[in-house]
Every structure is written in C-alpha cells, then in structure tokens.
Design a protein around this motif. Structure first.
Motif, PDB file in Angstrom:
ATOM      1  N   ALA A 231      50.088 168.770  37.335  1.00 25.16           N
ATOM      2  CA  ALA A 231      49.212 167.883  36.355  1.00 25.16           C
ATOM      3  C   ALA A 231      48.310 167.165  36.865  1.00 25.16           C
ATOM      4  CB  ALA A 231      50.117 167.217  35.760  1.00 25.16           C
ATOM      5  N   THR A 232      48.359 166.840  38.192  1.00 28.61           N
ATOM      6  CA  THR A 232      47.434 165.888  39.120  1.00 28.61           C
ATOM      7  C   THR A 232      46.851 166.507  40.212  1.00 28.61           C
ATOM      8  OG1 THR A 232      48.873 164.851  40.167  1.00 28.61           O
ATOM      9  CG2 THR A 232      48.220 163.930  38.079  1.00 28.61           C
ATOM     10  N   GLN A 243      44.034 158.040  32.164  1.00 27.87           N
ATOM     11  CA  GLN A 243      43.698 157.431  30.844  1.00 27.87           C
ATOM     12  C   GLN A 243      44.516 158.145  29.862  1.00 27.87           C
ATOM     13  OE1 GLN A 243      39.222 157.716  30.134  1.00 27.87           O
ATOM     14  NE2 GLN A 243      39.122 157.988  32.448  1.00 27.87           N
ATOM     15  N   CYS A 244      45.564 159.254  30.135  1.00 28.92           N
ATOM     16  CA  CYS A 244      46.381 159.684  29.284  1.00 28.92           C
ATOM     17  C   CYS A 244      47.430 158.601  28.695  1.00 28.92           C
ATOM     18  CB  CYS A 244      47.125 160.855  29.880  1.00 28.92           C
ATOM     19  SG  CYS A 244      45.940 162.118  30.266  1.00 28.92           S
ATOM     20  N   LYS A 245      47.844 158.686  27.540  1.00 29.55           N
ATOM     21  CA  LYS A 245      48.817 157.821  26.908  1.00 29.55           C
ATOM     22  C   LYS A 245      50.221 157.837  27.724  1.00 29.55           C
ATOM     23  CE  LYS A 245      51.295 156.468  22.754  1.00 29.55           C
ATOM     24  NZ  LYS A 245      51.490 156.786  21.173  1.00 29.55           N
ATOM     25  N   PHE A 246      50.647 158.804  28.242  1.00 32.91           N
ATOM     26  CA  PHE A 246      51.878 159.018  28.879  1.00 32.91           C
ATOM     27  C   PHE A 246      51.763 158.811  30.476  1.00 32.91           C
ATOM     28  CE2 PHE A 246      52.609 160.631  24.789  1.00 32.91           C
ATOM     29  CZ  PHE A 246      53.883 159.624  24.321  1.00 32.91           C
ATOM     30  N   ARG A 247      52.701 158.321  31.014  1.00 35.53           N
ATOM     31  CA  ARG A 247      52.363 158.003  32.580  1.00 35.53           C
ATOM     32  C   ARG A 247      52.394 159.310  33.256  1.00 35.53           C
ATOM     33  NH1 ARG A 247      55.768 154.027  36.674  1.00 35.53           N
ATOM     34  NH2 ARG A 247      54.532 154.503  38.445  1.00 35.53           N
ATOM     35  N   GLU A 248      53.281 160.371  32.892  1.00 34.50           N
ATOM     36  CA  GLU A 248      53.506 161.549  33.390  1.00 34.50           C
ATOM     37  C   GLU A 248      53.131 162.686  32.610  1.00 34.50           C
ATOM     38  OE1 GLU A 248      57.273 161.941  35.367  1.00 34.50           O
ATOM     39  OE2 GLU A 248      56.516 160.516  37.040  1.00 34.50           O
ATOM     40  N   PRO A 255      50.551 163.896  22.915  1.00 43.11           N
ATOM     41  CA  PRO A 255      49.345 163.443  22.345  1.00 43.11           C
ATOM     42  C   PRO A 255      48.657 162.290  23.094  1.00 43.11           C
ATOM     43  CG  PRO A 255      51.390 162.123  21.679  1.00 43.11           C
ATOM     44  CD  PRO A 255      51.730 163.263  22.335  1.00 43.11           C
ATOM     45  N   HIS A 256      47.241 162.235  22.634  1.00 45.03           N
ATOM     46  CA  HIS A 256      46.528 161.088  23.271  1.00 45.03           C
ATOM     47  C   HIS A 256      46.395 161.455  24.678  1.00 45.03           C
ATOM     48  CE1 HIS A 256      46.664 159.018  19.550  1.00 45.03           C
ATOM     49  NE2 HIS A 256      47.912 159.005  19.761  1.00 45.03           N
ATOM     50  N   CYS A 257      46.066 162.749  25.053  1.00 46.81           N
ATOM     51  CA  CYS A 257      45.968 163.338  26.310  1.00 46.81           C
ATOM     52  C   CYS A 257      44.418 163.356  26.636  1.00 46.81           C
ATOM     53  CB  CYS A 257      46.647 164.655  26.615  1.00 46.81           C
ATOM     54  SG  CYS A 257      46.264 165.491  28.232  1.00 46.81           S
ATOM     55  N   ARG A 258      43.861 162.722  27.653  1.00 47.56           N
ATOM     56  CA  ARG A 258      42.590 162.621  28.124  1.00 47.56           C
ATOM     57  C   ARG A 258      42.084 163.976  28.699  1.00 47.56           C
ATOM     58  NH1 ARG A 258      38.208 162.921  28.170  1.00 47.56           N
ATOM     59  NH2 ARG A 258      36.608 161.827  28.824  1.00 47.56           N
TER      60      ARG A 258
END
Length: 290
Positions: A231-232, A243-248, A255-258
């Motif tokens: 993912a990174t 900037q994603c809502k969830f840390r991992e 939801p709210h995925c940059r």
C-alpha cells in the motif's frame, strides 16, 4: 581493521574492494550462526589474513537490499522496457515498480526502440502519466542513436542494477554505456562477460564512473511483501497515504482514501491503480495459501 565493499560473491567467497586492492574473503562463522548472509554491495569491516585474503568481521547497516538478485545498497534500478517487439506493458512495468520501490530503491524507466513510437501512439499518454506521477523516464533508440548520451549520464557516480524482460533491448542499453562491448542482439547473457555456460553470480563492475550490477536478473516477480507494504510501496501512494482517514489504508474498499481520490481526479492513472488492486489481491491469495 580495514573497511571495504563486496563487489562479487562466488562459491562462498566474497571479493572485497578496499582502496585499489581486492581481497578474497570468507565470512566468519558468526554470520552462519545467526542465519545472515553478506551480499554484494555490502559495506564491511574485514581482517586481512595475508596479502590478498581475509575474513569479513562485520557488515554495516544496509540502506536497502534485493532478495532476487541478492544485492544491497543500490542507488537505482534501471527498468528496461521496449516500445514495441515486445509491446510495452504497463502491467509488467507496474509490477517491477512495486517490487523495486518496496525495497526503497529509485526506479529509472528506460524505453527502448523509441523510433517505433508513432505520434498517435497510446504509449505517449502512458509516458505522460508516469512522468506526472514523478517517475524518471528516458527514451532510447539505437536506430537513430537518440537518448544515448543522456542515458550515459544516469549511471555516473551511481550504483545501478538493470532489469527487464528478454528482448526489450538491454544489450542496446549496455552498448550505449560502453561502446567497446559491441553486443549482438539477444546476447544479454554475455553482456558483461557472463556467457551461457558460466557460473551465474552477482558482481559490481565499473562503467562510466559508476558501478553496474552484473546479475542473472530478477529470477522472480513474486510479490513477497505484506498488504501494508504494498500500500505504501509506490512513492506517490506513500505520500498520499498520510492523508487517508485510516492509518493502514489499503486504498481498496476504505472510505475517505486519498489515493482513490487522486485516481478519480486523474492524478494517478486508472490503469495503474487497477494493477495495484490486482497485485494486492495476488498478495492476499498468496498469504492465504500458507
């Protein structure tokens, strides 16, 4: 004790360059006891037993490393792909990028046979997308000799590994680096002195003021990493992940995925994101098998 760099590994021996000397070394037994193997590219502390031989006593901390080929402390990986024959594949390129960037190595994309690119070729849009995402791309044509001087500059003062599928023109690239190689087409196995029947090993050789890894190549394109690492892995995904809502966030169904927002806004190519999801699924399936 002196320090140096392992420039070749062969049959249990490590050839360490220190100043202008090369020492044939073995690794101390303590490395076997902790299941740690020195790699080509390692900076080491060694003990000289006689004029040209010794023992590796310590391996300094690595900046990065690859498993296949086994090499460390690489500045950049030159991914060689062709415009045509074989056709340019964003899927294969994206997989190479994921593997290389997950190892914290800078990728440099080199597209050979650039003279075969027409003005309306969809490949031009792909090139634009990769450049927009921050990737360094060089177009190379042996036919009209374009890009040859520019690509030579890429290697100066760097430690590089070259990879890519067969037939894409790696020998053309190596000829551009060193005109004395005079390679024939399809002779990549002999590119830096490694013939078809010689022992396959990893070695760093000097070319144009830098070091280039002579390796058997990427023997596997298996994605041996976790979902979170994938993912990174891409540098631009990593920057956006903060900037994603969830840390991992895996940039999949959350939801709210940059990253997904960047895809929707055209900042990241849709095809590259779809390939990422394909790789993520491949990693999930592999983990479930074991």
């Amino acid at each position: 004790m002196p320090e140096g760099k392992i420039i070749k590994a062969l049959s249990g021996f490590y050839y360490v360059q220190s100043d202008e000397m090369i020492y044939e070394c073995r690794a101390r037994g303590k490395f076997r006891n902790i299941d740690f193997k020195p790699l080509v590219g390692d900076e080491v502390v060694f003990q000289i037993e006689n004029k040209t031989a010794g023992y590796i006593m310590e391996v300094k901390e690595r900046r990065n490393f690859l498993v296949r080929p086994p090499i460390s402390n690489i500045d950049q990986a030159i991914i060689v792909v062709s415009a045509k024959e074989p056709d340019f594949s964003t899927l294969l390129l994206d997989k190479f990028l994921l593997l290389i960037e997950s190892s914290k190595i800078k990728p440099v994309i080199c597209i050979t046979k650039a003279d075969l690119i027409d003005s309306d070729d969809p490949l031009l849009k792909d090139i634009e997308n990769y450049r927009k995402s921050g990737y360094e791309i060089h177009l190379l044509s042996a036919k009209d000799e374009s890009g040859l001087e520019e690509i030579q500059e890429v290697f100066k003062g760097k430690e590089s590994v070259i990879t890519g599928q067969s037939g894409v023109g790696k020998s053309t690239l190596l000829n551009a680096l060193n005109i004395h190689l005079n390679l024939e087409t399809s002779e990549i196995s002999k590119a830096l002195g490694r013939g078809r029947h010689t022992t396959r090993h990893v070695e760093l050789v000097k070319i144009l003021g830098g070091l280039v890894a002579d390796t058997p190549g990427f023997s596997s394109l298996e994605l041996e990493m976790s979902k979170e690492e994938a993912a990174t892995a891409y540098h631009d995904f990593a920057e956006l992940s903060a900037q994603c809502k969830f840390r991992e966030c895996l940039h999949d169904s959350e939801p709210h995925c940059r990253v997904k927002e960047a895809v929707e806004a055209g900042e990241i190519a849709q095809s590259r994101y779809q390939h990422y999801l394909q790789f993520l699924n491949e990693i999930k399936n592999r983990k479930e098998k074991y």
